[in-house]
Enzyme design. Structure first.
Site, PDB file in Angstrom:
ATOM      1  N   HIS A 142      -9.734 -31.799  20.339  1.00 23.11           N
ATOM      2  CA  HIS A 142     -10.359 -31.645  21.665  1.00 23.11           C
ATOM      3  C   HIS A 142      -9.349 -30.901  22.547  1.00 23.11           C
ATOM      4  O   HIS A 142      -8.135 -31.066  22.372  1.00 23.11           O
ATOM      5  CB  HIS A 142     -10.618 -33.048  22.210  1.00 23.11           C
ATOM      6  CG  HIS A 142     -11.386 -33.113  23.489  1.00 23.11           C
ATOM      7  ND1 HIS A 142     -10.837 -32.817  24.711  1.00 23.11           N
ATOM      8  CD2 HIS A 142     -12.680 -33.464  23.728  1.00 23.11           C
ATOM      9  CE1 HIS A 142     -11.744 -32.989  25.657  1.00 23.11           C
ATOM     10  NE2 HIS A 142     -12.881 -33.375  25.090  1.00 23.11           N
ATOM     11  N   ASP A 219      -4.842 -39.316  19.367  1.00 20.45           N
ATOM     12  CA  ASP A 219      -5.973 -39.327  20.296  1.00 20.45           C
ATOM     13  C   ASP A 219      -7.015 -40.286  19.706  1.00 20.45           C
ATOM     14  O   ASP A 219      -7.697 -39.948  18.729  1.00 20.45           O
ATOM     15  CB  ASP A 219      -6.520 -37.903  20.424  1.00 20.45           C
ATOM     16  CG  ASP A 219      -7.730 -37.830  21.347  1.00 20.45           C
ATOM     17  OD1 ASP A 219      -8.254 -38.896  21.721  1.00 20.45           O
ATOM     18  OD2 ASP A 219      -8.151 -36.696  21.672  1.00 20.45           O
ATOM     19  N   GLN A 222     -12.234 -41.293  20.207  1.00 25.23           N
ATOM     20  CA  GLN A 222     -13.496 -41.445  19.469  1.00 25.23           C
ATOM     21  C   GLN A 222     -13.405 -42.512  18.390  1.00 25.23           C
ATOM     22  O   GLN A 222     -14.350 -42.691  17.632  1.00 25.23           O
ATOM     23  CB  GLN A 222     -13.924 -40.096  18.850  1.00 25.23           C
ATOM     24  CG  GLN A 222     -14.172 -38.994  19.858  1.00 25.23           C
ATOM     25  CD  GLN A 222     -15.393 -39.248  20.761  1.00 25.23           C
ATOM     26  OE1 GLN A 222     -16.193 -40.151  20.526  1.00 25.23           O
ATOM     27  NE2 GLN A 222     -15.520 -38.456  21.812  1.00 25.23           N
ATOM     28  N   LYS A 245     -15.617 -44.032  27.509  1.00 24.42           N
ATOM     29  CA  LYS A 245     -16.253 -43.828  26.193  1.00 24.42           C
ATOM     30  C   LYS A 245     -16.409 -45.139  25.439  1.00 24.42           C
ATOM     31  O   LYS A 245     -16.992 -45.173  24.359  1.00 24.42           O
ATOM     32  CB  LYS A 245     -15.415 -42.847  25.355  1.00 24.42           C
ATOM     33  CG  LYS A 245     -15.405 -41.429  25.906  1.00 24.42           C
ATOM     34  CD  LYS A 245     -14.670 -40.507  24.972  1.00 24.42           C
ATOM     35  CE  LYS A 245     -14.301 -39.201  25.632  1.00 24.42           C
ATOM     36  NZ  LYS A 245     -15.446 -38.316  25.851  1.00 24.42           N
ATOM     37  N   CYS A 390     -15.730 -29.139  24.069  1.00 22.82           N
ATOM     38  CA  CYS A 390     -14.288 -29.039  24.335  1.00 22.82           C
ATOM     39  C   CYS A 390     -13.489 -28.907  23.034  1.00 22.82           C
ATOM     40  O   CYS A 390     -12.364 -29.410  22.929  1.00 22.82           O
ATOM     41  CB  CYS A 390     -13.770 -30.226  25.149  1.00 22.82           C
ATOM     42  SG  CYS A 390     -14.548 -30.393  26.737  1.00 22.82           S
TER      43      CYS A 390
END
Ligand code: PLP
Length: 435
Positions: A142, A219, A222, A245, A390
């Site tokens: 991303h 990261d 997700q 999220k 993104c």
């Protein structure tokens, strides 16, 4: 279509959908089918109530003031830190509040930049970059986990390198072993791609980074909403996630750090609340996490994020993962059967390799622009994301500028996936595109 037996689903989404007020609304007279949770998740009533209750009853700035409300706010704020830290397997002092994942990644990149300038305690020198040192990312990041590293490389003279992705969406680990080398100082990568939905081999990448003494930055945007997550067990040095999220509110996220790493990292933002002593000439800083939390903190958001992770814990992350895996398999099996669909990253067809996935898929529909697909689906009450999500370099890798992404969360049903697949199968005929 090969459908998973419903007995493999331990979670009953219809039992918890009533907890999410927005899911009962309609769009243009049709029932909302929300398949855009990778952009932002919907919020259960308990999260909305937690934020409102704090603002109604206890609102005051945390760690400032000696009055009753300030003490209550501080206690709730720190309780929230302990709750959210435990959700990712961490100790409270290993969790820094940020305004989101983007802010967390910028914090790390700017802190490393400050170490390069010679700022911070002597221990900070271990993070300093010299011209020719290398920062490694992956081709699937991303922009939030790419642009801050481009900027850091430009500021320090370091070189930015990347681990490529196979055609089937898996990271090329052979290439990773040659990209990560003696000059690598930072390896930053995503746990789960927001486009491919594939769970990346964190342990392999951490082992490669460790073998050359590089710092790892994960990261986890997700993965945190969809999988049981234990960041210390994953062995990464630093990790970020985003509250909105994972059923939480906007404006809050977390930066996890190994204790020794946070203790040695110089601050990025400076100002009130992060100091022990200030004179007109110089200042001394608090230990982590407060060293990284300058300014008045997002107290109501932290409290609401704690309510979100309590909700997720109440359902059980194993059950969430199993349910979303079933949704994802139904989604991908169905997409493979629709004429003109090309999935971005499809490991089982390309290589026969089994990979772990979350309930997310992005695809191109031959002959119809992604934005037209999105508008057609919206006219049926179905919310998906269109564009490059993104992740423009990943789209370029697959020869695209845009795709359509359907992403699920714990509150989605198999029936909703079927409604989406049925609507999607009507798109090419609607636009007059022949096979
Ligand atoms: N990383 C990934 C994988 C994401 O999907 C996102 C959001 O789309 C981000 C980072 C940035 O998160 P935020 O915009 O909440 O800071």
């Amino acid at each position: 279509m090969s459908f998973l037996p419903l007995t493999s689903i331990a979670l009953d989404p219809s039992a918890l959908r009533g907890d999410f007020p927005i899911l009962s609304r309609s769009v243009d007279g049709r029932r909302l089918v929300y398949l855009d949770s990778a952009a932002t998740s919907q919020k259960p009533r308990s999260v909305i109530d937690a934020e409102v209750a704090f603002l109604t009853n206890e609102n005051a700035a945390a760690h400032r003031g000696a009055h009753t409300l300030a003490a209550e706010a501080t206690e709730l704020f720190e309780d929230a830190r302990a709750t959210v830290a435990a959700f990712v397997g961490a100790e409270p002092e290993q969790l820094v509040w940020t305004s989101g994942a983007t802010a967390g990644l910028n914090l790390v990149a700017y802190a490393i930049g400050n170490a390069t300038l010679g700022r911070g305690a002597p221990a900070s020198a271990r993070f300093a970059l010299a011209p020719g040192d290398e920062i490694v990312v992956t081709e699937i990041e991303h922009h939030a986990n790419l642009v801050p590293w481009q900027e850091l490389a430009a500021r320090t003279g370091a070189t930015l390198r990347h681990i490529p992705v196979h055609d089937d969406g898996r990271l090329d680990l052979d290439a990773a072993a040659s990209v990560i080398g003696e000059r690598t100082r930072v390896v930053a990568f995503t746990h789960v791609s927001n486009v491919l939905g594939i769970v990346n081999p964190v342990a392999d990448l951490v082992a490669l980074a460790r073998s050359v003494g590089a710092l790892t930055v994960l990261d986890a945007c997700q993965s945190a909403p969809h999988l049981p997550l234990d960041l210390p067990i994953l062995g990464v040095d630093l990790a970020v996630f985003s509250g909105h999220k994972m059923l939480g509110p906007y404006g809050i996220g977390g930066l996890y750090g190994r204790t020794d790493v946070l203790e040695a990292l110089p601050p990025f933002l400076t100002g009130g609340s992060m100091i022990t002593r200030v004179t007109l000439d110089r200042s001394e800083y608090l230990p982590p996490p407060q060293r990284f939390e300058a300014g008045t903190q997002p107290v109501s958001q932290a409290i609401a994020l704690a309510a979100a992770v309590r909700y997720l814990d109440g359902v059980g992350m194993e059950a969430v993962h199993a349910h979303e895996r079933a949704l994802g398999e139904r989604l991908i099996d169905g997409l493979r059967e629709i004429e003109g669909v090309r999935l971005l990253g499809d490991p089982s067809t390309a290589s026969g390799q089994a990979v772990e996935r979350v309930g997310l898929a992005a695809f191109d529909l031959d002959g119809v622009h992604a934005h037209d697909v999105g508008q057609f689906l919206d006219s049926r009450g179905i919310a998906v994301r269109v564009g490059h999500h993104c992740a423009a370099p990943l789209h370029a890798r697959f020869g695209l500028t845009a795709s359509v992404r359907a992403s699920t969360a714990l509150y989605n049903t198999i029936d909703e996936v079927d409604v989406f697949l049925d609507a999607l199968s009507q798109v090419r005929p609607f636009f007059g595109v022949s096979a």
